[in-house]
Write an enzyme that holds these catalytic residues in place. Structure first.
Site, PDB file in Angstrom:
ATOM      1  N   LYS A   1       0.848  -1.196   0.000  1.00 61.86           N
ATOM      2  CA  LYS A   1       0.000   0.000   0.000  1.00 61.86           C
ATOM      3  C   LYS A   1       0.881   1.242   0.000  1.00 61.86           C
ATOM      4  CE  LYS A   1      -3.352   2.600   2.713  1.00 61.86           C
ATOM      5  NZ  LYS A   1      -4.082   2.720   3.995  1.00 61.86           N
TER       6      LYS A   1
ATOM      7  N   VAL B   1     -16.277 -16.619  28.352  1.00 64.48           N
ATOM      8  CA  VAL B   1     -16.385 -16.133  29.736  1.00 64.48           C
ATOM      9  C   VAL B   1     -17.836 -16.178  30.191  1.00 64.48           C
ATOM     10  CG1 VAL B   1     -16.084 -14.144  31.246  1.00 64.48           C
ATOM     11  CG2 VAL B   1     -14.343 -14.688  29.535  1.00 64.48           C
TER      12      VAL B   1
ATOM     13  N   LEU C   1     -11.258  -2.409  19.353  1.00 62.80           N
ATOM     14  CA  LEU C   1     -12.610  -1.846  19.299  1.00 62.80           C
ATOM     15  C   LEU C   1     -13.211  -1.605  20.677  1.00 62.80           C
ATOM     16  CD1 LEU C   1     -14.090  -3.959  16.348  1.00 62.80           C
ATOM     17  CD2 LEU C   1     -13.205  -1.625  16.282  1.00 62.80           C
TER      18      LEU C   1
ATOM     19  N   GLU D   1      -8.734   6.430   7.272  1.00 63.19           N
ATOM     20  CA  GLU D   1      -7.286   6.563   7.116  1.00 63.19           C
ATOM     21  C   GLU D   1      -6.535   5.335   7.634  1.00 63.19           C
ATOM     22  OE1 GLU D   1      -5.244   8.499   5.655  1.00 63.19           O
ATOM     23  OE2 GLU D   1      -6.472  10.174   4.985  1.00 63.19           O
TER      24      GLU D   1
ATOM     25  N   ILE E   1      -5.756  -0.730  12.998  1.00 69.54           N
ATOM     26  CA  ILE E   1      -4.708  -1.649  13.443  1.00 69.54           C
ATOM     27  C   ILE E   1      -3.574  -0.878  14.116  1.00 69.54           C
ATOM     28  CG2 ILE E   1      -2.933  -3.260  12.628  1.00 69.54           C
ATOM     29  CD1 ILE E   1      -4.999  -4.317  10.630  1.00 69.54           C
TER      30      ILE E   1
END
Length: 495
Positions: A78, A183, A331, A340, A344
């Site tokens: 990229k 869990v 998240l 943009e 990660i």
């Protein structure tokens, strides 16, 4: 709570969990035990497939072989993001990882373009950007050159699910323990509220001193258990949903991400070796889920491979990303739309920040406060950069774009825009992820041209300035003829 940190428990796998496991164990070694708890029954969002250049540092620190990594993750190179229809319909520009021209002492290169009148034609900037020239030609190769003017910074596109599997193999090899399970209960210390144990459905008890919550939007530890709270930014970033689908690979693999604006959102196209990642980020007040799905499927360049997946989200961040003995990563810590490709990176930076501030002798408030201060600033700086794309637009074809242009924006962003409007001044805030070249490309690409330029650009005669610009442009164009296509590079490099 002054208790030595000997064991780190990571709840959740996926990209965030396995980056956390790999980095903490690699960097802290035997100083800490790392156990990751995940369930195959719980899916991951798994649409984050584009990255930014710091991912290379992560892979290098882990000691990953680049060719092997690209093979294992079906990755591609990229060089940039191509923004289409953002300024207005039928207009496009690049935000590359490079920089136009060359570094000039105390005076940014674009001031010289403004002096000669070239800045008024926004396409001229990218004539001086080797990343953009390579992206436009669909080419890439590792350029070995001593001259920094020919540097080509890059990142990757990859299959996030394959990357998680790759890092899992790596992590388990260096001593991370993986436990399969869901869990059922979270046990806390009655006095401090700190989490002590995760109880799984099969009765297994997982004890830990410090917990990383990588459970995604659920935020099982940071929110459902500790009730940390969430700062909502949807008044600035209005999109609240995405629909994602994989499609067959294209014949030609582009070395950049495409970001295509529509009347009520924007579409991503991410090229991998084996398929393409596609999605539409949208505002549910403008499109129903069915309308968004139809719009996405109607704008694919190849046949879909999966059923479209709807993802609901709320932009913003946790008020505290480290609360008690829980740190939210990925998240669970907040969400900024992937315009943009920062998702990660935010995982990576959260874990690096933890390593820098690791509380080996026990958690104390000074460490927690510093971690939260740095996390808050990072989120806000990325937030402002994303808002910029929406706010500085000239589209008149939909109420969505008019609302984004006319809305009130954060003071920090308004100040940056005003400085640039006056005479092209750009200043990188401390620790801002995005360099001046990034702000320049988006501002110019969206049609924001400064009224004037810095007086240092007048230090040499106009003829000398034009000669300098011609030489720089020639240097940038010279390598193009000898560089192979992106596909040829991948075939040779990855085998």
């Amino acid at each position: 709570m002054q208790q030595p940190i000997k064991k780190l428990v990571i709840l959740g796998g996926g990209t965030s969990g396995w980056i956390s496991a790999a980095l903490t164990k690699k960097l802290l070694g035997n100083a800490i035990d790392v156990e990751l708890v995940e369930s195959n029954e719980i899916g991951t969002v798994g649409v984050g497939e584009a990255t930014i250049p710091p991912i290379k540092l992560l892979n290098d620190v882990l000691g990953l072989n680049e060719a092997e990594f690209l093979r294992e993750t079906q990755g591609t190179i990229k060089l940039a993001i191509k923004f289409e229809n953002w300024k207005n319909e039928n207009h496009s520009y690049y935000h590359t990882f490079g920089a136009a021209g060359k570094s000039m002492a105390f005076c940014h290169f674009h001031h010289f373009l403004k002096r000669t009148g070239e800045l008024e034609n926004d396409s001229k900037l990218w004539d001086y950007d080797l990343n953009a020239l390579l992206a436009e030609d669909g080419k890439y190769a590792h350029i070995r050159h001593q001259d920094p003017i020919l540097e080509v910074p890059y990142a990757y596109h990859f299959d996030a699910g394959l990357y998680a599997k790759y890092l899992r193999k790596f992590s388990e090899k260096i001593g991370v323990k993986r436990t399969e399970g869901t869990v059922a209960r979270v046990h806390q210390n009655q006095q401090s509220g700190f989490i002590q144990t995760l109880e799984l459905k099969d009765g297994t008890l997982i004890d830990g001193d410090l917990f990383l919550d990588c459970s995604g939007f659920r935020g099982l530890l940071i929110q459902q258990t500790l009730q940390t709270g969430y700062e909502d930014w949807s008044h600035w970033l209005r999109c609240d949903r995405a629909v994602a689908v994989a499609s067959e690979r294209f014949d030609k693999t582009l070395p950049y991400t495409r970001s295509i604006a529509h009347k009520g959102g924007w579409q991503w196209r991410i090229p991998l070796q084996h398929r393409n990642g596609n999605g539409l980020v949208y505002n549910s007040a403008y499109y129903t889920d069915d309308e968004a799905t139809d719009l996405l499927l109607g704008n694919l360049d190849s046949k879909p491979l999966t059923d479209p997946k709807i993802i609901k989200f709320q932009t913003g961040r946790r008020y505290q990303q480290w609360h008690k003995n829980v740190i939210a990563v990925g998240l669970s810590s907040g969400f900024l739309e992937p315009l943009e490709s920062t998702s990660i990176h935010l995982i990576q930076s959260a874990v690096v920040r933890l390593v820098h501030l690791f509380p080996q002798h026990g958690i104390n408030q000074a460490i927690v406060d510093e971690y939260n201060k740095q996390s808050k600033l990072e989120f806000e700086q990325i937030r402002d950069f994303i808002i910029l794309h929406y706010h500085v637009n000239q589209r008149t074809d939909s109420l969505f774009w008019q609302d984004m242009r006319n809305m009130a924006i954060p003071d920090t962003l308004a100040h940056k825009i005003e400085l640039f409007k006056q005479d092209g001044r750009l200043f990188r805030d401390q620790n801002d992820l995005f360099l001046e070249s990034s702000w320049l490309q988006v501002m110019l690409g969206q049609g924001l041209v400064p009224n004037s330029y810095h007086p240092m650009a007048n230090a040499m005669p106009e003829a000398q300035v034009k000669s300098m610009l011609q030489k720089i442009k020639a240097i940038k164009h010279e390598p193009l003829a000898s560089i192979p296509s992106h596909d040829e590079f991948l075939k040779r490099y990855c085998g």
